[in-house]
Design a protein around this motif. Structure first.
Motif, PDB file in Angstrom:
ATOM      1  N   THR A  82      -7.332  -1.767 -12.268  1.00  0.00           N
ATOM      2  CA  THR A  82      -5.910  -1.511 -12.026  1.00  0.00           C
ATOM      3  C   THR A  82      -5.063  -2.727 -12.388  1.00  0.00           C
ATOM      4  O   THR A  82      -5.588  -3.842 -12.538  1.00  0.00           O
ATOM      5  CB  THR A  82      -5.662  -1.168 -10.546  1.00  0.00           C
ATOM      6  OG1 THR A  82      -5.967  -2.328  -9.751  1.00  0.00           O
ATOM      7  CG2 THR A  82      -6.539  -0.001 -10.099  1.00  0.00           C
ATOM      8  N   SER A  84      -2.922  -4.246 -10.464  1.00  0.00           N
ATOM      9  CA  SER A  84      -2.951  -5.207  -9.356  1.00  0.00           C
ATOM     10  C   SER A  84      -4.229  -6.032  -9.385  1.00  0.00           C
ATOM     11  O   SER A  84      -4.205  -7.261  -9.208  1.00  0.00           O
ATOM     12  CB  SER A  84      -2.828  -4.481  -8.011  1.00  0.00           C
ATOM     13  OG  SER A  84      -1.609  -3.784  -7.921  1.00  0.00           O
ATOM     14  N   PRO A 139       4.612  -0.009 -13.521  1.00  0.00           N
ATOM     15  CA  PRO A 139       4.717   0.992 -12.456  1.00  0.00           C
ATOM     16  C   PRO A 139       3.652   2.082 -12.623  1.00  0.00           C
ATOM     17  O   PRO A 139       3.271   2.422 -13.749  1.00  0.00           O
ATOM     18  CB  PRO A 139       6.130   1.562 -12.644  1.00  0.00           C
ATOM     19  CG  PRO A 139       6.426   1.341 -14.096  1.00  0.00           C
ATOM     20  CD  PRO A 139       5.768   0.041 -14.444  1.00  0.00           C
ATOM     21  N   ASP A 140       3.165   2.608 -11.500  1.00  0.00           N
ATOM     22  CA  ASP A 140       2.204   3.707 -11.563  1.00  0.00           C
ATOM     23  C   ASP A 140       2.959   5.035 -11.644  1.00  0.00           C
ATOM     24  O   ASP A 140       4.179   5.063 -11.836  1.00  0.00           O
ATOM     25  CB  ASP A 140       1.248   3.669 -10.367  1.00  0.00           C
ATOM     26  CG  ASP A 140       1.973   3.833  -9.032  1.00  0.00           C
ATOM     27  OD1 ASP A 140       3.181   4.148  -9.037  1.00  0.00           O
ATOM     28  OD2 ASP A 140       1.331   3.647  -7.984  1.00  0.00           O
ATOM     29  N   ASN A 142       3.835   6.946  -9.440  1.00  0.00           N
ATOM     30  CA  ASN A 142       4.831   7.078  -8.366  1.00  0.00           C
ATOM     31  C   ASN A 142       5.951   6.043  -8.469  1.00  0.00           C
ATOM     32  O   ASN A 142       6.796   5.958  -7.578  1.00  0.00           O
ATOM     33  CB  ASN A 142       4.144   6.953  -7.004  1.00  0.00           C
ATOM     34  CG  ASN A 142       3.121   8.049  -6.773  1.00  0.00           C
ATOM     35  OD1 ASN A 142       3.412   9.228  -6.964  1.00  0.00           O
ATOM     36  ND2 ASN A 142       1.907   7.660  -6.380  1.00  0.00           N
ATOM     37  N   ARG A 144       5.536   2.782  -8.362  1.00  0.00           N
ATOM     38  CA  ARG A 144       5.240   1.563  -7.609  1.00  0.00           C
ATOM     39  C   ARG A 144       4.690   0.489  -8.544  1.00  0.00           C
ATOM     40  O   ARG A 144       3.722   0.737  -9.269  1.00  0.00           O
ATOM     41  CB  ARG A 144       4.243   1.846  -6.481  1.00  0.00           C
ATOM     42  CG  ARG A 144       4.834   2.601  -5.307  1.00  0.00           C
ATOM     43  CD  ARG A 144       3.887   2.593  -4.119  1.00  0.00           C
ATOM     44  NE  ARG A 144       2.715   3.417  -4.336  1.00  0.00           N
ATOM     45  CZ  ARG A 144       2.616   4.694  -3.973  1.00  0.00           C
ATOM     46  NH1 ARG A 144       3.630   5.294  -3.372  1.00  0.00           N
ATOM     47  NH2 ARG A 144       1.513   5.369  -4.194  1.00  0.00           N
ATOM     48  N   THR A 145       5.272  -0.694  -8.483  1.00  0.00           N
ATOM     49  CA  THR A 145       4.785  -1.835  -9.255  1.00  0.00           C
ATOM     50  C   THR A 145       3.885  -2.689  -8.355  1.00  0.00           C
ATOM     51  O   THR A 145       3.934  -2.574  -7.126  1.00  0.00           O
ATOM     52  CB  THR A 145       5.965  -2.682  -9.775  1.00  0.00           C
ATOM     53  OG1 THR A 145       6.805  -3.038  -8.673  1.00  0.00           O
ATOM     54  CG2 THR A 145       6.775  -1.908 -10.809  1.00  0.00           C
ATOM     55  N   PRO A 146       3.036  -3.551  -8.937  1.00  0.00           N
ATOM     56  CA  PRO A 146       2.151  -4.392  -8.107  1.00  0.00           C
ATOM     57  C   PRO A 146       2.889  -5.191  -7.036  1.00  0.00           C
ATOM     58  O   PRO A 146       2.386  -5.372  -5.930  1.00  0.00           O
ATOM     59  CB  PRO A 146       1.480  -5.297  -9.135  1.00  0.00           C
ATOM     60  CG  PRO A 146       1.453  -4.474 -10.373  1.00  0.00           C
ATOM     61  CD  PRO A 146       2.748  -3.719 -10.369  1.00  0.00           C
ATOM     62  N   SER A 148       7.060  -6.352  -5.404  1.00  0.00           N
ATOM     63  CA  SER A 148       8.470  -5.982  -5.363  1.00  0.00           C
ATOM     64  C   SER A 148       9.293  -7.228  -5.086  1.00  0.00           C
ATOM     65  O   SER A 148       8.757  -8.262  -4.665  1.00  0.00           O
ATOM     66  CB  SER A 148       8.725  -4.931  -4.280  1.00  0.00           C
ATOM     67  OG  SER A 148       8.743  -5.530  -2.997  1.00  0.00           O
ATOM     68  N   GLU A 233       3.765   1.135   0.849  1.00  0.00           N
ATOM     69  CA  GLU A 233       4.141   1.170  -0.565  1.00  0.00           C
ATOM     70  C   GLU A 233       3.394   0.061  -1.322  1.00  0.00           C
ATOM     71  O   GLU A 233       4.002  -0.876  -1.830  1.00  0.00           O
ATOM     72  CB  GLU A 233       5.650   0.991  -0.716  1.00  0.00           C
ATOM     73  CG  GLU A 233       6.479   2.167  -0.241  1.00  0.00           C
ATOM     74  CD  GLU A 233       6.564   3.271  -1.297  1.00  0.00           C
ATOM     75  OE1 GLU A 233       6.021   3.084  -2.404  1.00  0.00           O
ATOM     76  OE2 GLU A 233       7.174   4.309  -1.003  1.00  0.00           O
ATOM     77  N   ARG A 235       0.674  -0.670  -4.451  1.00  0.00           N
ATOM     78  CA  ARG A 235       0.261   0.039  -5.659  1.00  0.00           C
ATOM     79  C   ARG A 235      -1.234   0.360  -5.697  1.00  0.00           C
ATOM     80  O   ARG A 235      -1.630   1.485  -5.939  1.00  0.00           O
ATOM     81  CB  ARG A 235       0.638  -0.781  -6.907  1.00  0.00           C
ATOM     82  CG  ARG A 235       0.470  -0.003  -8.227  1.00  0.00           C
ATOM     83  CD  ARG A 235       0.670  -0.936  -9.411  1.00  0.00           C
ATOM     84  NE  ARG A 235       0.757  -0.245 -10.676  1.00  0.00           N
ATOM     85  CZ  ARG A 235      -0.280   0.254 -11.361  1.00  0.00           C
ATOM     86  NH1 ARG A 235      -1.503   0.152 -10.856  1.00  0.00           N
ATOM     87  NH2 ARG A 235      -0.093   0.852 -12.523  1.00  0.00           N
ATOM     88  N   ASP A 236      -2.085  -0.624  -5.504  1.00  0.00           N
ATOM     89  CA  ASP A 236      -3.535  -0.426  -5.665  1.00  0.00           C
ATOM     90  C   ASP A 236      -4.308  -1.034  -4.495  1.00  0.00           C
ATOM     91  O   ASP A 236      -5.114  -1.957  -4.691  1.00  0.00           O
ATOM     92  CB  ASP A 236      -4.019  -1.051  -6.977  1.00  0.00           C
ATOM     93  CG  ASP A 236      -3.215  -0.589  -8.178  1.00  0.00           C
ATOM     94  OD1 ASP A 236      -3.240   0.609  -8.470  1.00  0.00           O
ATOM     95  OD2 ASP A 236      -2.552  -1.446  -8.801  1.00  0.00           O
TER      96      ASP A 236
END
Length: 367
Positions: A82, A84, A139-140, A142, A144-146, A148, A233, A235-236
């Motif tokens: 992934t 992350s 971003p995945d 959804n 979401r980035t690794p 924020s 929230e 990501r991985d």
């Protein structure tokens, strides 16, 4: 869960088997530790002990991560590494390279001081800036980035650096992330002064991140049955837990050889890499401020140095402690080295327990 156990086991076995081989290689090349002249006299017997053992730790974790994902992909149980996970490993390896250069400088110059402070900070910045910038991308499905731009405690808070507007918000996050990375890597480095101290304390911290990653995965946003007000929230989270498990396995294996009397030291190669990994976990798992409690032992040791240096300058040469980092103060007080290490491990364990309690209590309150 099977992947996590597999990664941990692979890293453990690789370090247990690889460390004595690497130790013999270092000894053959005379790559040994140089001891500071003003340190405790009991440390002078450690002069020449092979260092740079962090190479084995880093290498084993990287191999364990990709081997586990390769097996999972072949069996159809995983979609592969992934964003992350790759970012965390990139930062760990990068900080390890900075530490390796520092260790090599010590060995080649035959002294206890390696890279200058500015050079080390530049190296850490060259690793930290790309990490921070990349962590805000990828971003995945959804969105979401690794990482924020929000400041986080046990999850993202309402304090968002992005309110400053582009590109100021991103710049502020890059500065914030680099502060965490530099502080954590130097904190572990300062703690690496007694046999097994930094290794054992780091096991507690990575063990906590493994547990938090599993919990965040089970309570992740989008998971059926998980309410929106309590979900995480991140990501991985499970991939982060996998790397944390591999770190634990590798460090347990290394502790077998690093415990008193140590046959090898992790050196700055290992200390900066572990600190970089710990900071990366804090940023990617959205637990930045919790790190102050979770890594409380490293914070305490770092503060002892800051207090000593500041008071020495202000008072015109007076000291608060007999010697810093803090563990050396207790050595000079007459504590046996093994007692200092064991008691500091207890402190580290208590800090981790408190941090995990806060992490879980916050979720309970929201429920």
């Amino acid at each position: 869960m099977v992947a996590l156990l597999m990664a941990s086991s692979i890293a453990l076995i690789l370090v247990l088997a690889g460390t004595p081989l690497f130790t013999r290689l270092l000894a053959k090349k005379s790559y040994g530790q140089f001891i500071r002249e003003d340190g405790p006299s009991s440390h002078h017997t450690k002069r020449g002990t092979p260092t740079m053992g962090g190479v084995v730790i880093i290498g084993s974790v990287v191999i364990a991560y990709f081997a586990t994902h390769l097996f999972a992909m072949m069996t159809g149980a995983s979609g592969g590494p992934t964003a992350s996970g790759l970012l965390l490993l990139m930062t760990t390896v990068g900080m390890g390279v900075v530490g390796f250069l520092d260790d090599y400088a010590k060995i080649s110059k035959e002294r206890s001081l390696g890279l200058s402070a500015p050079a080390k900070i530049i190296g850490q910045t060259l690793v930290g800036v790309p990490f921070a910038v990349l962590a805000l991308n990828f971003p995945d499905a959804n969105g979401r980035t690794p990482a924020s731009t929000a400041i986080s405690f046990v999850r993202d808070t309402d304090i968002d650096l992005a309110v400053a507007g582009p590109p100021i918000g991103v710049i502020l996050f890059v500065l914030w992330a680099n502060f965490i990375l530099t502080a954590a890597s130097n904190g572990v480095n300062l703690a690496d002064g007694l046999d097994g101290l930094a290794t054992g304390a780091s096991i507690f911290v990575f063990g906590a991140y493994m547990l938090m990653g599993i919990w965040q995965f089970n309570q992740g946003c989008g998971t059926p049955g998980v309410a929106a007000n309590i979900c995480y929230e991140v990501r991985d989270p499970m991939d982060l837990a996998l790397i944390a498990g591999a770190m634990c396995g590798a460090l347990v294996g290394f502790l077998w050889w690093n415990t008193s009397p140590a046959t090898i030291f992790m050196g700055d190669t290992g200390a900066l890499a572990l600190g970089g990994a710990i900071a990366s976990f804090a940023i990617l798992s959205r637990t930045q401020l919790l790190l102050v409690i979770l890594a409380g032992l490293f914070v305490m040791i770092t503060l002892s140095v800051i207090i000593q240096v500041s008071f020495f300058k202000i008072s015109g040469g007076k000291r608060v402690f007999r010697m810093t980092p803090l563990h050396h103060h207790f050595e000079l007080q007459g504590w046996p080295q093994i007692s200092v290490v064991a008691r500091f491990w207890i402190i580290s364990g208590l800090c981790v327990a408190v941090a995990l309690g806060i992490f879980y209590a916050e979720w309970v309150v929201l429920v």
